[in-house]
Design a protein around this motif. Structure first.
Motif, short mmCIF file in Angstrom:
data_model
loop_
_atom_site.label_atom_id
_atom_site.label_comp_id
_atom_site.label_asym_id
_atom_site.label_seq_id
_atom_site.Cartn_x
_atom_site.Cartn_y
_atom_site.Cartn_z
N ASP A 110 0.66 -1.30 0.05
CA ASP A 110 -0.48 -0.23 0.30
C ASP A 110 0.98 1.47 0.35
OD1 ASP A 110 -2.07 1.70 0.45
OD2 ASP A 110 -3.05 1.12 1.70
N ASP A 111 0.58 2.34 -0.55
CA ASP A 111 1.79 3.01 -1.22
C ASP A 111 1.11 4.42 0.04
OD1 ASP A 111 2.28 2.34 -3.77
OD2 ASP A 111 0.94 3.44 -4.98
N ASP A 112 -0.49 4.15 0.05
CA ASP A 112 -0.50 5.01 1.84
C ASP A 112 0.57 5.06 2.62
OD1 ASP A 112 -2.41 5.71 0.05
OD2 ASP A 112 -4.10 4.36 1.24
N PHE A 113 1.12 3.47 3.21
CA PHE A 113 2.00 3.87 3.99
C PHE A 113 3.70 4.57 3.76
CE2 PHE A 113 -0.37 0.51 5.26
CZ PHE A 113 -0.65 0.27 6.40
N LEU A 114 3.83 4.99 2.18
CA LEU A 114 5.20 5.92 2.08
C LEU A 114 4.62 7.03 2.20
CD1 LEU A 114 6.01 4.10 -1.12
CD2 LEU A 114 6.85 3.54 1.39
N ILE A 115 3.50 7.39 2.56
CA ILE A 115 3.05 8.96 2.26
C ILE A 115 3.46 9.42 4.23
CG2 ILE A 115 1.20 10.32 1.88
CD1 ILE A 115 0.48 9.23 -0.81
N ASN A 170 5.38 8.08 5.67
CA ASN A 170 6.16 7.84 6.34
C ASN A 170 6.73 9.05 6.30
OD1 ASN A 170 9.07 6.90 6.88
ND2 ASN A 170 9.74 6.99 4.75
N SER A 171 6.59 9.75 4.49
CA SER A 171 6.44 10.88 4.09
C SER A 171 6.50 12.39 5.15
CB SER A 171 6.40 11.20 2.93
OG SER A 171 5.48 11.67 2.93
N GLY A 217 12.62 3.16 12.41
CA GLY A 217 11.87 4.29 11.06
C GLY A 217 12.42 4.36 10.12
N ARG A 218 13.67 3.67 8.67
CA ARG A 218 13.40 2.90 7.70
C ARG A 218 12.22 2.83 6.72
NH1 ARG A 218 19.14 0.55 7.29
NH2 ARG A 218 18.06 0.81 5.27
N VAL A 219 12.72 2.53 5.46
CA VAL A 219 11.59 2.41 5.08
C VAL A 219 12.25 1.66 3.95
CG1 VAL A 219 10.25 2.38 2.90
CG2 VAL A 219 10.00 3.91 4.57
N GLU A 220 12.06 -0.16 3.53
CA GLU A 220 12.82 -1.01 2.38
C GLU A 220 12.03 -1.44 1.34
OE1 GLU A 220 15.85 -1.96 3.28
OE2 GLU A 220 16.06 -0.59 5.01
N TYR A 221 12.56 -1.42 0.67
CA TYR A 221 11.79 -1.32 -1.43
C TYR A 221 12.41 -2.52 -1.77
CZ TYR A 221 10.96 3.55 -0.87
OH TYR A 221 9.89 4.91 0.00
N LEU A 222 11.58 -3.46 -1.90
CA LEU A 222 11.58 -4.57 -2.49
C LEU A 222 11.88 -4.64 -3.94
CD1 LEU A 222 9.76 -6.91 -0.16
CD2 LEU A 222 12.52 -6.36 -0.45
#
Length: 111
Positions: free
Chosen positions: A59-64, A66-67, A106-111
């Motif tokens: 879900d892209d909303d979690f990236l938002i 985080n930002s 606190g990080r985002v890891e991208y697969l």
């Protein structure tokens, strides 16, 4: 000894991933099991944070979130249908084997 990673899979992640991780001895919860279906993304993050779990999502909303600086342990993100399920499982197991929870905070890891 560093704290091991524990995962929480949101409702968009295939439950077979949880099964495979458990077979590898990894502690994992799912939104279905935690009675978190259809709750807000902030509640999902709150659950993962209070349980010290890395949230796995498509879900892209979690990236938002985080930002926007919303507090979380860590987020593992993979765009929906971008990678085969076997790849996602292997990458989560690899992350579990090579990283400590503190390294991911606190990080985002991208697969």
């Amino acid at each position: 000894m560093p704290e091991r990673i524990r995962f929480h899979l949101d409702e968009n992640v295939d439950p077979d991933i949880a099964l495979a991780l458990r077979r590898s001895g990894i502690d994992v919860t799912t939104s279905q099991e935690a009675n978190l279906l259809a709750v807000s993304d902030t509640i999902q993050l709150h659950f993962a944070r209070t349980e010290s779990r890395v949230l796995v999502t498509h879900d892209d909303d979690f990236l938002i979130l985080n930002s926007q600086g919303i507090d979380h342990i860590s987020i593992v993100y993979c765009q929906k249908d971008a990678k085969p399920i076997g790849y996602i499982i292997r990458m989560l197991i690899l992350l579990y084997e090579v990283a400590a929870l503190e390294e991911l905070r606190g990080r985002v890891e991208y697969l």
